[in-house]
Write a protein that holds these residues in place. Structure first.
Motif, mmCIF file in Angstrom:
data_model
loop_
_atom_site.group_PDB
_atom_site.id
_atom_site.type_symbol
_atom_site.label_atom_id
_atom_site.label_comp_id
_atom_site.label_asym_id
_atom_site.label_seq_id
_atom_site.Cartn_x
_atom_site.Cartn_y
_atom_site.Cartn_z
ATOM 1 N N PRO A 1 41.798 34.348 52.279
ATOM 2 C CA PRO A 1 42.522 33.222 51.691
ATOM 3 C C PRO A 1 43.806 33.646 50.992
ATOM 4 O O PRO A 1 43.940 34.794 50.544
ATOM 5 C CB PRO A 1 41.531 32.623 50.690
ATOM 6 N N LYS A 2 44.744 32.713 50.912
ATOM 7 C CA LYS A 2 46.020 32.975 50.259
ATOM 8 C C LYS A 2 45.774 33.332 48.793
ATOM 9 O O LYS A 2 44.965 32.719 48.121
ATOM 10 C CB LYS A 2 46.918 31.744 50.344
ATOM 11 N N GLY A 3 46.462 34.360 48.314
ATOM 12 C CA GLY A 3 46.305 34.806 46.940
ATOM 13 C C GLY A 3 45.377 36.002 46.797
ATOM 14 O O GLY A 3 45.191 36.519 45.702
ATOM 15 N N THR A 4 44.783 36.451 47.901
ATOM 16 C CA THR A 4 43.856 37.580 47.848
ATOM 17 C C THR A 4 44.564 38.860 47.430
ATOM 18 O O THR A 4 44.035 39.630 46.625
ATOM 19 C CB THR A 4 43.168 37.771 49.211
ATOM 20 N N TYR B 1 46.750 42.620 52.740
ATOM 21 C CA TYR B 1 47.941 41.844 53.064
ATOM 22 C C TYR B 1 47.890 41.368 54.523
ATOM 23 O O TYR B 1 48.197 40.209 54.819
ATOM 24 C CB TYR B 1 49.194 42.688 52.822
ATOM 25 N N PHE C 1 45.448 34.938 58.190
ATOM 26 C CA PHE C 1 44.629 33.819 57.708
ATOM 27 C C PHE C 1 43.133 34.108 57.773
ATOM 28 O O PHE C 1 42.323 33.196 57.881
ATOM 29 C CB PHE C 1 44.957 32.526 58.471
ATOM 30 N N THR D 1 45.212 38.855 43.729
ATOM 31 C CA THR D 1 43.963 39.111 43.000
ATOM 32 C C THR D 1 43.598 40.580 43.070
ATOM 33 O O THR D 1 43.195 41.180 42.066
ATOM 34 C CB THR D 1 42.818 38.250 43.577
ATOM 35 N N GLU E 1 45.423 38.619 54.933
ATOM 36 C CA GLU E 1 45.967 37.381 54.386
ATOM 37 C C GLU E 1 46.986 36.764 55.351
ATOM 38 O O GLU E 1 47.014 35.546 55.534
ATOM 39 C CB GLU E 1 46.614 37.657 53.026
ATOM 40 N N MET E 2 47.827 37.593 55.967
ATOM 41 C CA MET E 2 48.833 37.091 56.902
ATOM 42 C C MET E 2 48.195 36.542 58.182
ATOM 43 O O MET E 2 48.745 35.650 58.824
ATOM 44 C CB MET E 2 49.836 38.193 57.264
#
Length: 85
Positions: free
Chosen positions: A49-52, A40, A46, A55, A43-44
């Motif tokens: 990638p978004k959606g990691t 998380y 960057f 998944t 992802e925050m």
């Protein structure tokens, strides 16, 4: 091997371990939370990638389901090969 009890079940890599060096650490409750928080954060920032995280949670849920089905002996892995002419 199976008759003598020496074989390890196929789902052993999906079982939880409290050894933080082991890849199986991610399958206990603490390791799962640490993994999800780390992804998380990546992802925050960057970096991932978004959606990691979505998944990761999807794959983790599948791994838990496979492990539980293996323990209950209602699912087993199979060798599947497709050949084309």
């Amino acid at each position: 091997y199976e008759a003598e009890g020496l074989a390890t079940p196929w789902y052993t890599p999906l079982t939880a371990s409290w050894n933080p060096i082991s890849q199986r650490f991610q399958f206990n409750w603490l390791g799962s939370k640490i993994t999800n928080v780390a992804i998380y954060m990546l992802e925050m920032l960057f970096i991932a990638p978004k959606g990691t995280i979505a998944t990761q949670k999807y794959l983790q849920e599948g791994a838990f389901a496979l492990r539980d089905a293996g323990k209950q002996q209602i699912f087993t892995t199979a060798y599947f090969m497709v050949g084309q002419k």
